[in-house]
Design an enzyme around this catalytic site. Structure first.
Site, PDB file in Angstrom:
ATOM      1  N   HIS A   1      17.408  -7.374 -67.313  1.00 34.36           N
ATOM      2  CA  HIS A   1      16.840  -6.559 -66.224  1.00 34.36           C
ATOM      3  C   HIS A   1      15.483  -6.049 -66.702  1.00 34.36           C
ATOM      4  CE1 HIS A   1      17.689  -3.383 -62.881  1.00 34.36           C
ATOM      5  NE2 HIS A   1      16.389  -3.564 -63.041  1.00 34.36           N
TER       6      HIS A   1
ATOM      7  N   GLU B   1      17.789  -9.806 -63.213  1.00 35.61           N
ATOM      8  CA  GLU B   1      17.967  -8.821 -62.160  1.00 35.61           C
ATOM      9  C   GLU B   1      16.823  -7.819 -62.178  1.00 35.61           C
ATOM     10  OE1 GLU B   1      21.844  -7.294 -63.161  1.00 35.61           O
ATOM     11  OE2 GLU B   1      20.992  -5.632 -64.310  1.00 35.61           O
TER      12      GLU B   1
ATOM     13  N   HIS C   1      28.225  -2.609 -63.570  1.00 33.62           N
ATOM     14  CA  HIS C   1      27.764  -1.250 -63.833  1.00 33.62           C
ATOM     15  C   HIS C   1      28.945  -0.416 -64.329  1.00 33.62           C
ATOM     16  CE1 HIS C   1      24.196   1.385 -63.576  1.00 33.62           C
ATOM     17  NE2 HIS C   1      25.113   2.350 -63.662  1.00 33.62           N
TER      18      HIS C   1
END
Length: 267
Positions: free
Chosen positions: A59, A90, A216
């Site tokens: 990310h 991401e 997450h």
């Protein structure tokens, strides 16, 4: 014969069930505290793949607080030796995500999935999913751009079953369920309050022909229970907890433990 290619292809292409993609951001965060280049993000990813991980996630953020642009390209080069594994980038498509995706593909490097996340520059971590219909019009052209590169698009979403038709209509291929509320409820013994929404959202996504990912705050304590409760999860992306566990168990053993969780969750 390249031993990584032969081993990687066999160990990943034959796996069924929920794939484990390891997010290596926190390895980069530690490296960036000094100018020595250690720990190596590529070496950490290699250890994960050798232990059986199905993919690598990064990310990158505009301020390069952890993953830097060169890491994206270095990891994509690594994934060339692991044809059965997937590379997932991401991030916010209105920041640097789409440009990075274009450059990876332009260099002839593997990129399998882009996960669009609506995080702001100031956020330390993602904390909510996209909103529909509010975000649909501005997301649609960027989804089309990335899909034109031959890359799958997943949208980071809260557990809202009613949004799944709109996600399909905007052109996404998958959703990634934002699981922080699940993880907190699991730790507090309140699963009955939140699990139905995740299960209903996964079912709604599957009815629309969407794939289902999740991520997450998933960890060794809650991952199996999540997969048992939520149908059809194709991939989990785990970074913070996994890297933290690796400080105790080592990277390879930690990956094996998470893979055991996915196997148990799929039975």
């Amino acid at each position: 014969m390249n031993p990584l290619t032969s081993r990687g292809s066999g160990s990943h292409s034959q796996r069924a069930g929920t794939a484990l993609s390891v997010n290596v951001n926190k390895v980069a965060l530690l490296r960036n505290t000094r100018s020595l280049g250690i720990p190596s993000v590529v070496r950490a990813a290699t250890l994960c793949l050798e232990a059986g991980a199905d993919g690598i996630t990064v990310h990158p953020r505009p301020d390069e607080r952890h993953i830097r642009a060169h890491d994206v390209f270095d990891l994509a080069e690594l994934l060339k030796a692991w044809p059965g594994a997937e590379f997932n980038i991401e991030g916010n498509p209105f920041h640097n995500l789409v440009d990075l995706a274009r450059e990876v593909v332009a260099r002839g490097l593997p990129l399998h999935q882009c996960t669009f996340v609506p995080d702001s520059v100031e956020q330390s971590t993602s904390d909510h999913g996209w909103r529909f219909p509010e975000d649909a019009a501005r997301l649609a052209p960027l989804i089309a751009d990335v899909k034109a590169l031959g890359v799958r698009v997943s949208l980071f979403m809260d557990p809202t079953p009613e949004a799944m038709p709109a996600v399909r209509a905007v052109g996404a291929d998958r959703v990634e369920l934002y699981t922080e509320t699940y993880a907190r409820a699991h730790a507090e013994g309140r699963l009955a309050e939140v699990t139905p929404a995740f299960a209903d959202t996964a079912r709604a996504a599957l009815r629309e022909g969407l794939g289902v990912n999740a991520g997450h705050d998933l960890n060794l304590d809650n991952l199996t229970d999540f997969l048992k409760a939520v149908p059809g999860v194709q991939e989990v992306s785990i970074g913070h907890a996994l890297v933290g566990d690796a400080l105790e168990f080592g990277m390879a053993e930690t990956v094996r433990r998470y893979l055991q969780c996915t196997r148990e969750g799929n039975t």
